[in-house]
Design an enzyme around this catalytic site. Structure first.
Site, PDB file in Angstrom:
ATOM      1  N   ASP A 137      45.772  34.152  42.372  1.00 58.77           N
ATOM      2  CA  ASP A 137      45.573  35.144  41.090  1.00 58.77           C
ATOM      3  C   ASP A 137      47.098  35.898  41.099  1.00 58.77           C
ATOM      4  OD1 ASP A 137      44.484  35.925  38.831  1.00 58.77           O
ATOM      5  OD2 ASP A 137      44.025  37.877  39.753  1.00 58.77           O
ATOM      6  N   TYR A 139      49.964  38.605  38.875  1.00 61.84           N
ATOM      7  CA  TYR A 139      50.011  39.893  38.232  1.00 61.84           C
ATOM      8  C   TYR A 139      51.073  40.192  37.202  1.00 61.84           C
ATOM      9  CZ  TYR A 139      49.578  45.063  39.270  1.00 61.84           C
ATOM     10  OH  TYR A 139      49.428  46.614  39.243  1.00 61.84           O
ATOM     11  N   HIS A 144      50.368  45.783  32.186  1.00 66.86           N
ATOM     12  CA  HIS A 144      49.451  45.894  32.833  1.00 66.86           C
ATOM     13  C   HIS A 144      49.514  46.439  34.341  1.00 66.86           C
ATOM     14  CE1 HIS A 144      45.291  45.319  35.042  1.00 66.86           C
ATOM     15  NE2 HIS A 144      46.177  44.527  36.071  1.00 66.86           N
ATOM     16  N   ARG A 153      49.785  55.222  41.472  1.00 65.99           N
ATOM     17  CA  ARG A 153      50.948  55.662  42.336  1.00 65.99           C
ATOM     18  C   ARG A 153      51.651  56.918  41.712  1.00 65.99           C
ATOM     19  NH1 ARG A 153      51.323  50.592  43.061  1.00 65.99           N
ATOM     20  NH2 ARG A 153      52.916  50.289  41.553  1.00 65.99           N
ATOM     21  N   GLU A 212      42.142  36.935  31.401  1.00 69.20           N
ATOM     22  CA  GLU A 212      43.248  36.099  31.934  1.00 69.20           C
ATOM     23  C   GLU A 212      43.424  34.892  31.399  1.00 69.20           C
ATOM     24  OE1 GLU A 212      44.191  36.315  36.374  1.00 69.20           O
ATOM     25  OE2 GLU A 212      43.275  38.144  36.376  1.00 69.20           O
ATOM     26  N   GLN A 251      37.940  47.706  45.604  1.00 69.58           N
ATOM     27  CA  GLN A 251      39.441  47.301  45.863  1.00 69.58           C
ATOM     28  C   GLN A 251      40.311  48.309  46.228  1.00 69.58           C
ATOM     29  OE1 GLN A 251      40.939  45.794  41.869  1.00 69.58           O
ATOM     30  NE2 GLN A 251      42.855  45.559  42.798  1.00 69.58           N
ATOM     31  N   TYR A 255      42.313  47.389  49.788  1.00 68.99           N
ATOM     32  CA  TYR A 255      43.396  46.793  49.444  1.00 68.99           C
ATOM     33  C   TYR A 255      44.835  46.760  50.166  1.00 68.99           C
ATOM     34  CZ  TYR A 255      46.214  49.935  46.524  1.00 68.99           C
ATOM     35  OH  TYR A 255      47.318  50.978  46.020  1.00 68.99           O
ATOM     36  N   LYS A 264      37.378  40.786  44.556  1.00 70.42           N
ATOM     37  CA  LYS A 264      37.938  39.812  43.627  1.00 70.42           C
ATOM     38  C   LYS A 264      37.211  38.524  44.013  1.00 70.42           C
ATOM     39  CE  LYS A 264      41.353  42.061  41.604  1.00 70.42           C
ATOM     40  NZ  LYS A 264      41.559  42.267  40.336  1.00 70.42           N
ATOM     41  N   THR A 361      46.001  40.179  34.596  1.00 68.84           N
ATOM     42  CA  THR A 361      45.326  40.521  33.464  1.00 68.84           C
ATOM     43  C   THR A 361      46.364  40.882  32.752  1.00 68.84           C
ATOM     44  OG1 THR A 361      44.007  42.021  34.872  1.00 68.84           O
ATOM     45  CG2 THR A 361      44.182  42.629  32.599  1.00 68.84           C
TER      46      THR A 361
HETATM   47 CA    CA Z   1      43.383  39.285  38.271  1.00 68.51          CA
END
Ligand code: CA
Length: 435
Positions: A137, A139, A144, A153, A212, A251, A255, A264, A361
């Site tokens: 997957d 990103y 997004h 952040r 996605e 998550q 993570y 996930k 996403t």
């Molecule tokens: Ca994803």
């Protein structure tokens, strides 16, 4: 973009009139591949969607009509067919297109063969079209990644320093990729509630979707042999819609430093028809300008984005109808699927027929073009009001999430069908039953 391929001619019509409706997802220009069974014949086999019917290729491969060996489509997945490569994909597409063309009498007039080879979609059960070897997957939506970086952040440095240089990704779980229509239990996991000193083990409280598109790798590269972006494009057989379900509270606790794991791993839902790259070719276009220019191994000679409209609905258990919560487009993606595949293989990683590459996403710039509840509700701060009056920040038990998409042609659509899943309550963990 125009193509010389006759199978993409917008003027084509089928003798199956249901395929000629302007909003039908499966006109003669589409011809997506899937795997199905029927009550009378429970063996999985490969078919092509046309109108409201399925053309059973396992029947046709036993006749002289399809120039292919006899056991390619009498199979529980399309992997065998995909591994034959782009030349065979094109030959079969041309033959199927010709058989279904309004001007062709061969199948249209053969009542016995038609009765065997055409199955109503209403009478069929669709299954996973592909045996997924590995699921990765990415990103790749700048919008997004910017939204998530802003939330968690620093709004002034929302993108990580690597983001504009490298397609960010992680290795996911192939074992829990499921076909549309599969119910999903709310996952269990470690959560650290706000203000708590330590974690608890409980059902996810911030269950999310991720809209996605996933590329399906058709042919392989050997271990140790990198590929160019253009070679990567040639390796891609087609695309499906992917809902990469996500447990945000699990998550955020788990993570760092290695990335998403259990948040996930519980489920990823795909649409059951694999829309071929060939069918999408007229809708291929350049993506956003990539600045800074990517390193040479990631540069693409052509545009590999697609003008593919996407939308998402949510329907609570008690609601009479679904509410559309997101409308966006695959064309916004910063990194293209061929760039992601080329990057994946650049270290020498072997990519295999059946591998699934999630785009990440897909979010646009507008408030209603965001591909996750995390963004739509801004991590729970702004609840959405649904038609019928219920509100949502994240997904609740009994909710059905449905994603669909299509490339809009002149009078026809290259449709993807649906990627739908309903959320069931969490199961009880076996350790709790023993107490
Ligand atoms: Ca994803």
């Amino acid at each position: 973009m125009t193509t010389d391929d006759k199978t993409n001619d917008p003027a084509l019509k089928s003798w199956l009139v249901s395929a000629n409706q302007p909003d039908c997802h499966f006109p003669i220009q589409n011809l997506p591949f899937g795997v199905f069974t029927t009550a009378g014949k429970p063996e999985k086999r490969v078919g092509v969607a046309i109108g409201d019917q399925i053309l059973d290729l396992s029947v046709l491969e036993k006749t002289w009509l399809i120039p292919i060996s006899k056991d390619i489509f009498s199979a529980p997945d399309i992997n065998r067919f995909m591994s034959l490569g782009p030349k065979v994909w094109a030959e079969v597409r041309a033959v199927v297109s010709a058989l279904l063309d309004a001007s062709s009498r061969t199948l249209q007039d053969d009542e016995d063969l038609r009765a065997l080879a055409l199955v109503s979609q209403a009478d069929a059960t669709l299954h996973m079209p592909v045996q997924v070897g590995d699921y990765t997957d990415f990103y790749a939506s700048k919008e997004h990644a910017t939204n998530v970086g802003t939330m968690f952040r620093d709004p002034d440095n929302a993108l990580m320093p690597n983001w504009l240089h490298i397609p960010i990704g992680y290795n996911g779980r192939a074992s829990t990729v499921v076909a549309s229509g599969t119910d999903i239990h709310r996952p269990l996991g470690q959560i650290k509630p706000p203000g708590s000193d330590g974690p608890i083990f409980d059902a996810c409280r911030k269950l999310d979707m991720e809209l996605e598109i996933a590329a399906i790798v058709g042919t392989s590269n050997p271990m140790g042999q990198p590929i160019t972006v253009d070679q990567a494009n040639e390796m891609i057989f087609g695309y499906v819609i992917l809902n990469d379900w996500s447990a945000r509270d699990i998550q955020v606790w788990e993570y760092q430093p290695l990335g998403p794991f259990q948040a996930k791993a519980f489920a990823s839902t795909i649409s059951p028809w694999v829309v071929t790259r060939a069918a999408m070719e007229p809708f291929r276009q350049a993506g956003p300008v990539q600045d800074p220019e990517p390193l040479p191994y990631l540069r693409q000679k052509a545009g590999y984005n697609y003008n593919l409209k996407l939308q998402v609905t949510v329907q609570p258990e008690a609601a009479a109808k679904a509410t559309t919560i997101c409308k966006t487009n695959f064309k916004y993606m910063y990194w293209s699927s061929p760039q992601q595949l080329a990057h994946h293989a650049a270290c020498g990683c072997a990519m295999r027929s059946g591998d699934l590459l999630g785009s990440g996403t897909i979010s646009g710039q507008d408030k209603d073009s965001l591909g996750s509840f995390l963004e739509l509700s801004w991590n729970g701060q702004n609840p959405m009001t649904l038609d019928g009056g219920e509100s949502r920040t994240f997904i609740e038990d009994g909710d059905t999430i449905s994603m669909t998409g299509w490339c809009q042609g002149d009078g026809y659509r290259i449709g993807f069908g649906d990627a739908t899943g309903k959320i069931l309550p969490a199961v009880q963990h076996p350790s709790l039953k023993e107490m």
